[in-house]
Design an enzyme around this catalytic site. Structure first.
Site, mmCIF file in Angstrom:
data_model
loop_
_atom_site.group_PDB
_atom_site.id
_atom_site.type_symbol
_atom_site.label_atom_id
_atom_site.label_comp_id
_atom_site.label_asym_id
_atom_site.label_seq_id
_atom_site.Cartn_x
_atom_site.Cartn_y
_atom_site.Cartn_z
ATOM 1 N N VAL A 1 -12.094 9.638 1.941
ATOM 2 C CA VAL A 1 -12.424 8.250 1.603
ATOM 3 C C VAL A 1 -13.429 7.669 2.609
ATOM 4 O O VAL A 1 -14.398 7.003 2.217
ATOM 5 C CB VAL A 1 -11.144 7.383 1.532
ATOM 6 N N ARG B 1 -10.428 12.074 14.412
ATOM 7 C CA ARG B 1 -9.844 12.892 15.483
ATOM 8 C C ARG B 1 -10.898 13.801 16.123
ATOM 9 O O ARG B 1 -11.027 13.853 17.332
ATOM 10 C CB ARG B 1 -8.699 13.738 14.927
ATOM 11 N N LYS C 1 -1.498 3.153 1.099
ATOM 12 C CA LYS C 1 -0.344 2.638 0.340
ATOM 13 C C LYS C 1 0.970 2.880 1.051
ATOM 14 O O LYS C 1 1.911 2.085 0.938
ATOM 15 C CB LYS C 1 -0.318 3.241 -1.067
ATOM 16 N N VAL D 1 -3.988 1.389 -4.585
ATOM 17 C CA VAL D 1 -3.279 1.552 -5.863
ATOM 18 C C VAL D 1 -4.269 1.986 -6.941
ATOM 19 O O VAL D 1 -5.243 1.287 -7.221
ATOM 20 C CB VAL D 1 -2.586 0.240 -6.299
ATOM 21 N N GLY E 1 -6.579 4.204 -7.106
ATOM 22 C CA GLY E 1 -7.930 4.607 -6.707
ATOM 23 C C GLY E 1 -9.028 3.667 -7.168
ATOM 24 O O GLY E 1 -9.111 2.521 -6.724
ATOM 25 N N ILE F 1 -9.518 2.135 -9.976
ATOM 26 C CA ILE F 1 -9.211 1.066 -10.943
ATOM 27 C C ILE F 1 -9.006 -0.243 -10.176
ATOM 28 O O ILE F 1 -8.159 -0.300 -9.287
ATOM 29 C CB ILE F 1 -7.919 1.375 -11.741
ATOM 30 N N GLY G 1 -6.754 21.510 -4.684
ATOM 31 C CA GLY G 1 -6.737 20.568 -3.567
ATOM 32 C C GLY G 1 -6.199 19.202 -3.934
ATOM 33 O O GLY G 1 -6.448 18.213 -3.238
ATOM 34 N N GLU H 1 -1.035 16.220 -1.865
ATOM 35 C CA GLU H 1 -1.005 15.626 -0.525
ATOM 36 C C GLU H 1 -0.532 16.706 0.462
ATOM 37 O O GLU H 1 0.084 17.708 0.064
ATOM 38 C CB GLU H 1 -0.004 14.467 -0.484
ATOM 39 N N LYS I 1 2.832 2.751 -4.599
ATOM 40 C CA LYS I 1 1.875 1.920 -5.349
ATOM 41 C C LYS I 1 2.610 0.887 -6.205
ATOM 42 O O LYS I 1 2.207 -0.276 -6.282
ATOM 43 C CB LYS I 1 0.996 2.831 -6.216
HETATM 44 P P1 NAP Z 1 -8.157 12.574 4.928
HETATM 45 O O1 NAP Z 1 -9.237 13.220 4.146
HETATM 46 O O2 NAP Z 1 -7.012 13.387 5.398
HETATM 47 O O3 NAP Z 1 -8.845 11.879 6.187
HETATM 48 C C1 NAP Z 1 -8.111 11.248 7.170
HETATM 49 C C2 NAP Z 1 -9.069 10.892 8.306
HETATM 50 O O4 NAP Z 1 -8.340 10.173 9.292
HETATM 51 C C3 NAP Z 1 -9.698 12.098 8.978
HETATM 52 O O5 NAP Z 1 -11.060 11.862 9.207
HETATM 53 C C4 NAP Z 1 -8.959 12.200 10.303
HETATM 54 O O6 NAP Z 1 -9.744 12.705 11.369
HETATM 55 C C5 NAP Z 1 -8.641 10.742 10.564
HETATM 56 N N1 NAP Z 1 -7.485 10.588 11.434
HETATM 57 C C6 NAP Z 1 -6.234 11.013 11.217
HETATM 58 N N2 NAP Z 1 -5.462 10.683 12.273
HETATM 59 C C7 NAP Z 1 -6.261 10.033 13.156
HETATM 60 C C8 NAP Z 1 -6.077 9.488 14.439
HETATM 61 N N3 NAP Z 1 -4.891 9.556 15.033
HETATM 62 N N4 NAP Z 1 -7.116 8.904 15.037
HETATM 63 C C9 NAP Z 1 -8.325 8.855 14.455
HETATM 64 N N5 NAP Z 1 -8.563 9.378 13.244
HETATM 65 C C10 NAP Z 1 -7.556 9.969 12.612
HETATM 66 O O7 NAP Z 1 -7.540 11.343 4.130
HETATM 67 P P2 NAP Z 1 -8.166 10.579 2.888
HETATM 68 O O8 NAP Z 1 -7.876 11.357 1.658
HETATM 69 O O9 NAP Z 1 -9.558 10.179 3.183
HETATM 70 O O10 NAP Z 1 -7.187 9.299 2.813
HETATM 71 C C11 NAP Z 1 -7.360 8.199 3.684
HETATM 72 C C12 NAP Z 1 -6.440 7.073 3.207
HETATM 73 O O11 NAP Z 1 -6.801 6.730 1.876
HETATM 74 C C13 NAP Z 1 -4.957 7.421 3.148
HETATM 75 O O12 NAP Z 1 -4.200 6.287 3.463
HETATM 76 C C14 NAP Z 1 -4.744 7.813 1.693
HETATM 77 O O13 NAP Z 1 -3.411 7.637 1.249
HETATM 78 C C15 NAP Z 1 -5.663 6.821 1.028
HETATM 79 N N6 NAP Z 1 -6.105 7.201 -0.310
HETATM 80 C C16 NAP Z 1 -6.725 8.382 -0.491
HETATM 81 C C17 NAP Z 1 -7.176 8.728 -1.751
HETATM 82 C C18 NAP Z 1 -7.897 10.017 -2.009
HETATM 83 O O14 NAP Z 1 -8.288 10.262 -3.151
HETATM 84 N N7 NAP Z 1 -8.123 10.867 -0.998
HETATM 85 C C19 NAP Z 1 -6.965 7.859 -2.831
HETATM 86 C C20 NAP Z 1 -6.335 6.625 -2.602
HETATM 87 C C21 NAP Z 1 -5.923 6.315 -1.323
HETATM 88 P P3 NAP Z 1 -10.330 14.202 11.363
HETATM 89 O O15 NAP Z 1 -11.232 14.295 10.191
HETATM 90 O O16 NAP Z 1 -11.070 14.319 12.631
HETATM 91 O O17 NAP Z 1 -9.144 15.109 11.273
HETATM 92 N N1 HSE Z 2 -1.978 11.968 -4.317
HETATM 93 C C1 HSE Z 2 -2.522 10.852 -5.019
HETATM 94 C C2 HSE Z 2 -2.608 11.168 -6.509
HETATM 95 C C3 HSE Z 2 -3.884 10.505 -4.435
HETATM 96 O O1 HSE Z 2 -2.419 12.330 -6.879
HETATM 97 O O2 HSE Z 2 -2.810 10.286 -7.312
HETATM 98 C C4 HSE Z 2 -4.325 9.110 -4.712
HETATM 99 O O3 HSE Z 2 -3.457 8.154 -4.203
#
Ligand code: NAP
Ligand code: HSE
Length: 428
Positions: A15, A46, A107, A134, A136, A138, A189, A192, A207
């Site tokens: 994201v 990180r 969330k 919630v 994505g 939408i 992929g 979670e 959500k």
């Molecule tokens: P992600 O790909 O796992 O990325 C998480 C990022 O946070 C990484 O860049 C990681 O660093 C960084 N991070 C983790 N712990 C940290 C720390 N202690 N200090 C600094 N940085 C830290 O996660 P994501 O999918 O982008 O999701 C991010 C958020 O959006 C979550 O809350 C998730 O639930 C929400 N979300 C995601 C989606 C989706 O489709 N992916 C949809 C809706 C909501 P590194 O890269 O260096 O490891």
């Molecule tokens: N794991 C979630 C899903 C990602 O499958 O919908 C988005 O919140």
């Protein structure tokens, strides 16, 4: 043009990188629409050296997201790390204390700590926005808090976990077992890091918790959601439900009833011909019912880089435009403690069981159901090679307590083999 709105982004994964790309690619469009430029000043993750496919050299780097949240050149702290506690919560609190507005997609953090975070932000005069948390891409939070602000909401429901919907639709369309569909989702992929968040219904329940708070003015309470995942759904149930004209969906439903606030996330049957029944793959759908608007259906991508970053940018743009809405659509201290409904509202149920194929077996089952006050609507028995007959029953509307009484009594008939499957049929 006014001063730029300066973002500090913590989390540069799926994201976070998506947000960086939009801010860079759409700089001119965003400035025009918001009346001021949107700029990133600092970022944090990180691993500093990691190749993320975007050039981060123009931005200051912070190893510590709390330090990022406190930087004087950051107006809005964008939290995209994830996790209910730990650095996400610490940095969000630090940002609010330092006088920053916050945008998050988290969330889990909001479902657990949203009430106190919202009260803290509002007491400090800050906004905390979470469109991306919630469904994505939408814009459902905006729809509820703004577009439907003039409606008393009677029900909000939907499919809010794309991974579960992908697994269930692959079982249906390709005849895969649960394990094979799960493995396929894993290979793509979709899952979670802890898959139980998806298939256990927890992510979707997070959500639903947030939607219920906005829709019903209820305090944010994740524990009020009755939760059941999809792990026990079999290909047989998918096929049998299909024969009866239904699809199985992990469905979240929140509604205020005479018995309190009902919130549940569970596998349910919905008519195959309904919009929810026709929802395929990883797509999300949220259905909202209001007293003036009637029913509206929102459908779209629930996850992924572009859709989720799009939702984050909606919040950023509102802040840039000076639009400031209470976190849950009304001041957080006015959210009330709606007592959770003591029981789910009555529903028709789908029952599948194996019966000993001998005279009087069906009569014994019908008697147990009748004595529990449950009336049979439809029934079907399938061909079977062995001694046990697969039987499907669709009941008329019954209270869950009556169904539980019947389920407890069925083994005593001596004709029911194993545990019957019972799934709610949702009126959609
Ligand atoms: P992600 O790909 O796992 O990325 C998480 C990022 O946070 C990484 O860049 C990681 O660093 C960084 N991070 C983790 N712990 C940290 C720390 N202690 N200090 C600094 N940085 C830290 O996660 P994501 O999918 O982008 O999701 C991010 C958020 O959006 C979550 O809350 C998730 O639930 C929400 N979300 C995601 C989606 C989706 O489709 N992916 C949809 C809706 C909501 P590194 O890269 O260096 O490891
Ligand atoms: N794991 C979630 C899903 C990602 O499958 O919908 C988005 O919140």
């Amino acid at each position: 043009m006014s001063d730029p709105l300066r973002l500090g982004i913590a989390g540069l994964g799926t994201v976070g990188v998506g947000v960086v790309k939009i801010v860079e690619r759409q700089a001119e469009l965003l400035a025009r629409r918001c009346g001021r430029p949107i700029k990133i000043t600092a970022v944090s993750a990180r691993a500093k050296g990691k190749d993320r496919g975007v050039d981060l050299s123009p931005y200051a780097w912070e190893d510590d997201p709390v330090a990022l949240a406190r930087r004087p050149d950051v107006d809005v702290f964008v939290e995209l790390m994830g996790g209910a506690d730990g650095p996400a919560r610490a940095a969000t609190l630090a940002a609010i204390a330092a006088g920053k507005d916050v945008v998050t997609a988290n969330k889990a953090m909001l479902a657990i700590h949203g009430q106190s975070l919202a009260e803290t932000a509002e007491a400090a005069g800050r906004v905390l926005r979470f469109e991306a948390a919630v469904a994505g891409g939408i814009p459902v939070i905006k729809a509820l808090t703004e577009g439907l602000a003039g409606n008393a909401i009677s029900r909000v429901m939907g499919v809010m976990n794309g991974t579960c919907n992908y697994i269930l639709t692959r079982m249906d369309s390709a005849g895969l077992s649960y394990d094979d569909a799960f493995a396929e989702a894993d290979g793509l992929g979709y899952l979670e890091a802890d898959p139980q968040l998806d298939v256990g219904g927890i992510d979707a329940a997070h959500k639903l918790t947030l939607l219920a708070a906005i829709a019903f003015g209820a305090r944010v309470d994740f524990n009020a959601v009755a939760l059941e995942g999809i792990g026990s759904i079999t290909i047989e149930d998918i096929r049998r439900a299909g024969d009866m004209g239904y699809k199985i969906k992990l469905l979240g439903v929140a509604q205020r009833t005479g018995r309190g606030l009902e919130a549940r996330m569970s596998p349910c049957l919905v008519p195959s011909t309904s919009p929810l029944g026709q929802l395929e793959g990883g797509t999300n759908m949220v259905v909202i019912e209001g007293d003036s608007v009637g029913q509206i259906v929102l459908r779209g991508p629930g996850a992924g880089e572009g859709p989720t970053a799009s939702a984050v940018m909606s919040d950023v743009c509102d802040i840039a435009r000076g639009i400031r809405v209470a976190v849950f659509g009304q001041p957080a201290h006015t959210l009330d403690s709606a007592p959770p409904a003591s029981a789910a509202s009555p529903a028709c149920y789908y029952l599948r069981m194996e019966l000993a194929d001998k005279p009087g077996a069906l009569a014994k089952v019908a008697t147990v159901l009748g004595e529990a006050g449950i009336s049979i609507d439809r029934m079907r028995q399938y061909d079977h090679p062995g001694d046990n007959a697969p039987v499907l029953i669709v009941t008329h509307k019954s209270a869950r307590a009556n169904l539980d009484t019947a389920l407890a009594a069925l083994p005593g008939t001596g004709v029911v083999m194993g545990a019957p499957v019972a799934l709610r049929i949702e009126d959609v």
